[in-house]
Design a protein around this motif. Structure first.
Motif, mmCIF file in Angstrom:
data_model
loop_
_atom_site.group_PDB
_atom_site.id
_atom_site.type_symbol
_atom_site.label_atom_id
_atom_site.label_comp_id
_atom_site.label_asym_id
_atom_site.label_seq_id
_atom_site.Cartn_x
_atom_site.Cartn_y
_atom_site.Cartn_z
ATOM 1 N N ASP A 85 29.743 43.181 37.227
ATOM 2 C CA ASP A 85 28.255 42.464 37.103
ATOM 3 C C ASP A 85 27.409 43.362 37.420
ATOM 4 O O ASP A 85 26.063 43.446 38.361
ATOM 5 C CB ASP A 85 27.966 41.062 37.994
ATOM 6 N N GLY A 86 27.752 44.593 36.963
ATOM 7 C CA GLY A 86 27.365 45.929 37.600
ATOM 8 C C GLY A 86 27.281 46.178 39.403
ATOM 9 O O GLY A 86 26.667 47.578 39.156
ATOM 10 N N GLU A 87 28.048 46.329 39.939
ATOM 11 C CA GLU A 87 28.598 46.057 41.373
ATOM 12 C C GLU A 87 29.982 47.101 41.207
ATOM 13 O O GLU A 87 30.589 46.706 40.392
ATOM 14 C CB GLU A 87 28.531 45.589 41.434
ATOM 15 N N ASP A 88 29.555 48.090 41.682
ATOM 16 C CA ASP A 88 31.290 48.770 42.050
ATOM 17 C C ASP A 88 32.459 48.099 42.611
ATOM 18 O O ASP A 88 31.868 47.907 44.042
ATOM 19 C CB ASP A 88 31.086 50.478 41.529
ATOM 20 N N MET A 89 33.443 48.216 42.002
ATOM 21 C CA MET A 89 34.463 47.257 43.104
ATOM 22 C C MET A 89 35.997 48.192 41.912
ATOM 23 O O MET A 89 35.661 47.953 40.216
ATOM 24 C CB MET A 89 34.542 45.953 42.875
ATOM 25 N N GLU A 90 36.632 48.493 42.950
ATOM 26 C CA GLU A 90 37.424 48.870 42.633
ATOM 27 C C GLU A 90 39.044 47.667 43.188
ATOM 28 O O GLU A 90 38.645 47.413 44.192
ATOM 29 C CB GLU A 90 38.344 50.208 42.877
ATOM 30 N N GLY A 91 39.219 47.162 42.112
ATOM 31 C CA GLY A 91 40.750 46.344 42.835
ATOM 32 C C GLY A 91 40.810 44.550 41.452
ATOM 33 O O GLY A 91 41.550 45.618 40.313
#
Length: 425
Positions: A365-371
């Motif tokens: 949703d537009g938020e940077d998240m790695e995993g």
């Protein structure tokens, strides 16, 4: 009446300022008109040097129609109105101020006022120019200034946080000051796991399950329900020639694809080895290693539909949709018949609050998240190394996570010597 805040003796210059303010008229505002105009009336009075408080009544009457504004001011023997030359909404401020000056021709604001700032438990007083102050004019204005960040300490957890609402276990708090909490609902220390059985909480530590009336030496359970301890190969005293994966309601799902009643009354083959599964009321969806997705009615124990998908790897559901990860896509299926409604590119996905969260190219949703996601029956977790974000009533982050367990009744997260029990919404 003027309240002078502070314990220092006023200087002679400050006394002159006080005397100037004391010479201003003080009225009791008797307002009769639309509520949206009352604040503006008080502002206009203060800007023209008329203080509102306890004094001689000033009656203000306002009526509006479309773009027109009619007003009347009555003070002692004086009365001013615009009944014959109505104001518009745009000209009302100018005309109303002029009416105030007609009734109080000698009123003039002092050049300075006392600004009192409350900061870190102390009141700081200073003289400030009246003309440049944006708020309502008054001899003394008190403004609280709060710190934007505070220390939040829960047991051994300590972090500087923004002033905001925070969900701590099952309790909502507001970090408007430094907060130190020793005991928090849902937080346990120096244990290995906790289990909910209705409203009963059972502690597991060092190979022992501590129940209300007894302590059992047992491997860490899969779950506990109605006092029945379920482990990987046993339900209560009944041994199972299979591996139990999960407990939901009054049955368990096994690694060979059976649903079994926890009291051993029945078993039901529903799939090959399950990859993922999901529950929606009386409907059970299961995806197996062969790519078969099946939908069952749990009450009637009937197969509703089945379909095969190549490269299927993930499953979640909402009230009227089934979401299937296959290859580099998420397929949106009709829950009634399994027909494909939509396809979208995705690296991972989960359902939260009935809506689909899509993870693609390191963003949700537009938020940077790695995993990656752990789908969790509408309360998913996103895992990034040892950092876990749980999507519950609100998003909550945990650092240095060592272990996550999922249950029908909620989620348990282990961080060092702390175990957090987060009940399902």
């Amino acid at each position: 009446m003027l309240y002078f805040l502070g314990d220092a003796t006023p200087t002679s210059y400050e006394m002159e300022i006080i005397e100037e303010w004391k010479r201003l008229p003080v009225v009791t505002l008797v307002y009769d008109g639309p509520s949206e105009y009352e604040g503006a009336v008080r502002d206009f009075l203060s800007e023209e040097g008329v203080l509102t408080g306890s004094g001689t009544p000033l009656i203000v009457k306002i009526r509006t129609k479309e773009n027109y504004v009619a007003f009347q001011l009555i003070f002692e023997e004086k009365s001013v109105d615009n009944f014959e030359n109505l104001s518009t909404k745009d000209t009302f401020p100018e005309h109303f101020r002029k009416a105030i000056r007609e009734i109080f021709p000698d009123s003039q604001l002092p050049d300075e006022f006392f600004l009192v700032v409350y900061r870190d438990g102390k009141f700081e007083r200073s003289l400030q120019p009246t003309a440049t102050f944006a708020g309502r004019k008054a001899p003394v204005v008190i403004i609280p200034q709060w710190k934007e960040k505070h220390t939040l300490e829960i047991g051994n957890y300590r972090k500087v946080v923004d002033e905001e609402f925070y969900q701590i276990g099952g309790k909502m708090i507001y970090a408007g000051r430094d907060i130190f909490i020793e005991d928090v609902p849902g937080l346990y220390r120096n244990i290995d796991m906790v289990f909910l059985d209705g409203e009963k909480e059972y502690i597991y530590r060092d190979g022992f399950l501590m129940m209300e009336e007894k302590t059992l030496k047992v491997e860490e359970p899969v779950d506990v329900v109605d006092g029945i301890v379920i482990t990987r190969h046993r339900m209560g005293s009944k041994e199972i020639d299979d591996t139990i994966l999960f407990r939901w309601d009054n049955f368990v799902l096994t690694a060979s694809g059976f649903l079994m009643d926890i009291r051993g009354k029945w078993s039901w083959k529903v799939s090959n080895t399950p990859v993922e599964f999901s529950f929606q009321g009386d409907v059970f969806y299961v995806l197996d290693v062969c790519g078969f997705l099946r939908s069952y009615n749990l009450k009637t124990r009937q197969l509703l539909w089945e379909k095969k998908f190549e490269g299927a790897w993930g499953l979640d559901s909402s009230k009227d949709r089934v979401f299937l990860g296959a290859g580099d896509e998420v397929l949106v299926l009709n829950a009634q018949d399994g027909e494909t409604i939509e396809r979208m590119e995705a690296d991972d996905f989960a359902v939260w609050k009935g809506e689909l969260l899509v993870y693609k190219d390191g963003r949700i949703d537009g938020e940077d998240m790695e995993g990656f996601f752990i789908r969790n029956f509408g309360m998913p977790l996103f895992v990034s190394g040892k950092r876990v974000v749980i999507f519950g009533t609100e998003k909550k982050e945990f650092e240095e996570v060592e272990k996550v367990r999922l249950f029908e009744w909620g989620t348990v997260i282990k961080v060092g010597n702390e175990v957090w029990l987060i009940r399902r919404d």
